[in-house]
Structure formats: structure tokens, C-alpha cells
Write a protein that holds these residues in place. Structure first.
Motif, short mmCIF file in Angstrom:
data_model
loop_
_atom_site.label_atom_id
_atom_site.label_comp_id
_atom_site.label_asym_id
_atom_site.label_seq_id
_atom_site.Cartn_x
_atom_site.Cartn_y
_atom_site.Cartn_z
N MET A 58 0.63 -1.32 0.25
CA MET A 58 0.01 0.12 -0.07
C MET A 58 0.78 1.13 0.18
SD MET A 58 -1.17 -0.19 3.96
CE MET A 58 -2.20 -1.65 3.91
N GLY A 59 1.99 1.27 0.26
CA GLY A 59 2.92 2.53 0.32
C GLY A 59 2.62 3.19 1.67
N ILE A 60 3.41 4.05 1.81
CA ILE A 60 3.28 5.38 2.78
C ILE A 60 3.16 6.76 2.11
CG2 ILE A 60 4.42 6.36 4.76
CD1 ILE A 60 5.94 3.69 5.00
N THR A 61 2.18 7.51 2.57
CA THR A 61 2.22 8.81 2.04
C THR A 61 3.41 9.83 2.45
OG1 THR A 61 1.20 9.81 3.92
CG2 THR A 61 -0.30 8.86 2.57
N ARG A 62 3.64 10.70 1.64
CA ARG A 62 4.58 11.55 1.67
C ARG A 62 4.62 12.29 3.12
NH1 ARG A 62 5.30 15.46 -3.26
NH2 ARG A 62 4.88 13.41 -4.05
N GLU A 63 3.48 12.62 3.65
CA GLU A 63 3.32 13.41 4.96
C GLU A 63 3.64 12.35 6.07
OE1 GLU A 63 0.66 13.05 2.50
OE2 GLU A 63 1.14 14.71 1.83
N ASP A 64 3.23 11.12 5.91
CA ASP A 64 3.70 10.29 6.98
C ASP A 64 5.05 9.54 7.15
OD1 ASP A 64 1.07 9.90 8.44
OD2 ASP A 64 0.43 8.63 6.71
N LEU A 65 5.70 9.46 5.77
CA LEU A 65 7.14 8.90 5.93
C LEU A 65 8.00 9.49 6.69
CD1 LEU A 65 8.36 6.75 4.13
CD2 LEU A 65 9.16 8.45 2.55
N PRO A 66 8.18 10.65 7.06
CA PRO A 66 9.25 11.17 7.97
C PRO A 66 8.82 10.78 9.23
CG PRO A 66 8.60 13.11 6.79
CD PRO A 66 7.68 11.74 6.22
N ARG A 67 7.69 10.33 9.87
CA ARG A 67 7.49 10.00 11.17
C ARG A 67 7.44 8.54 11.46
NH1 ARG A 67 2.65 13.17 13.41
NH2 ARG A 67 3.75 12.42 15.29
N ILE A 68 7.54 7.55 10.40
CA ILE A 68 7.34 6.34 10.78
C ILE A 68 8.36 5.54 11.69
CG2 ILE A 68 6.14 5.71 8.41
CD1 ILE A 68 8.65 4.59 7.46
N PHE A 69 9.67 6.25 11.92
CA PHE A 69 10.38 5.63 12.95
C PHE A 69 10.14 6.18 14.28
CE2 PHE A 69 12.87 5.55 8.69
CZ PHE A 69 12.94 4.18 8.90
N GLU A 70 9.10 7.04 14.48
CA GLU A 70 8.76 7.53 15.76
C GLU A 70 8.22 6.48 16.75
OE1 GLU A 70 6.21 11.04 15.50
OE2 GLU A 70 7.66 12.20 13.94
N ARG A 71 8.35 6.51 17.92
CA ARG A 71 7.57 5.46 18.80
C ARG A 71 6.37 5.90 18.76
NH1 ARG A 71 11.58 4.69 24.08
NH2 ARG A 71 13.25 3.85 22.68
N PHE A 72 5.64 4.79 18.66
CA PHE A 72 4.10 4.73 18.93
C PHE A 72 3.28 5.35 17.63
CE2 PHE A 72 5.35 4.70 23.38
CZ PHE A 72 5.10 3.36 23.71
N TYR A 73 4.07 5.85 16.80
CA TYR A 73 3.45 6.26 15.32
C TYR A 73 3.00 5.25 14.49
CZ TYR A 73 2.43 9.22 11.50
OH TYR A 73 1.70 10.06 10.57
N ARG A 74 1.71 5.26 14.03
CA ARG A 74 1.02 4.25 13.14
C ARG A 74 0.37 4.97 11.96
NH1 ARG A 74 -2.24 0.22 16.98
NH2 ARG A 74 -2.10 2.00 18.41
#
Length: 120
Positions: free
Chosen positions: A38-54
Motif C-alpha cells: 500500500m505504500g506510505i504517504t509523503r506526509e507520514d514517511l518522515p514520522r514512521i520511525f517515531e515510537r507509537f506512530y502508526r
């Protein structure tokens, strides 16, 4: 490695393709896991390595995700002087790359041992 491959499977549709590539350059061995999920949106991509971020909170909860896997994977890579990176296009898939340094880094406990060990 297990977390990255498991995520590729978990967040891809049944007919998606998942490929694993092993390459190297002058400084790193690289393991890349590329999916057609499904891929990851451009807006979400910078945050995917943050704890508890989904990225997709409702779907992640249904699949049992806590939002910790990528944060832990990245911390493990960095503690060994490596890196974990992600490239993605929403609707087309994601490539996660683990960068393992060719030169073995001296770990903290080894440095302490050379310096005479921890004081008691």
C-alpha cells in the motif's frame, strides 16, 4: 531484519510482491526489502520511525501493531553504527534499507574493557 520483512508482508495485499536485495558499496552492506504494498504517504514517511506512530491507526490496531517495531529496528541499527531508511510511494509500495557498516564499530562495552573496565 525480521521486523522489516514482517511489515512488508503484513502491509501488502495477497498478490503483492516482496523482494529482498543484498548489495554493497564502499562502506556498507545493504539489505533492502521492497514491496508492492500500500505504500506510505509523503506526509507520514518522515514520522514512521517515531515510537507509537502508526500510519493507519485503525488497520494497525486490528493487526496488533503497537507502533514500536520500526522505532526499535532503527535504534538497533544505529546502536551498531548502521542506518535504517525508507522510500515509499503511496499506492505503489515501500523500500526499507538496512545499512550495515563494513568496518565493525567498537561497541561501548569493548571501549570500557580496553580502558580498564568499569570501576567497582
Amino acid at each position: 531484519v525480521n521486523n522489516i520483512v514482517t511489515n512488508a508482508i503484513k502491509y501488502s495485499l495477497e498478490q503483492a510482491k516482496i523482494r529482498i536485495f543484498i548489495t554493497e558499496d564502499e562502506k556498507y552492506y545493504k539489505i533492502s526489502v521492497k514491496d508492492t504494498g500500500m505504500g506510505i504517504t509523503r506526509e507520514d514517511l518522515p514520522r514512521i520511525f517515531e515510537r507509537f506512530y502508526r500510519v493507519d491507526k485503525a488497520r494497525s490496531r486490528a493487526m496488533g501493531g503497537t507502533g514500536l517495531g520500526l522505532a526499535i529496528a532503527k535504534e538497533i541499527m544505529e546502536s551498531h553504527k548502521g542506518r535504517l531508511t525508507a522510500e515509499s510511494e503511496y499506492g505503489k509500495g515501500t523500500t526499507m534499507t538496512m545499512w550495515f557498516p563494513k568496518e565493525r564499530p567498537e561497541l561501548e562495552y569493548e571501549h570500557e574493557f580496553k580502558a580498564g573496565g568499569p570501576t567497582e
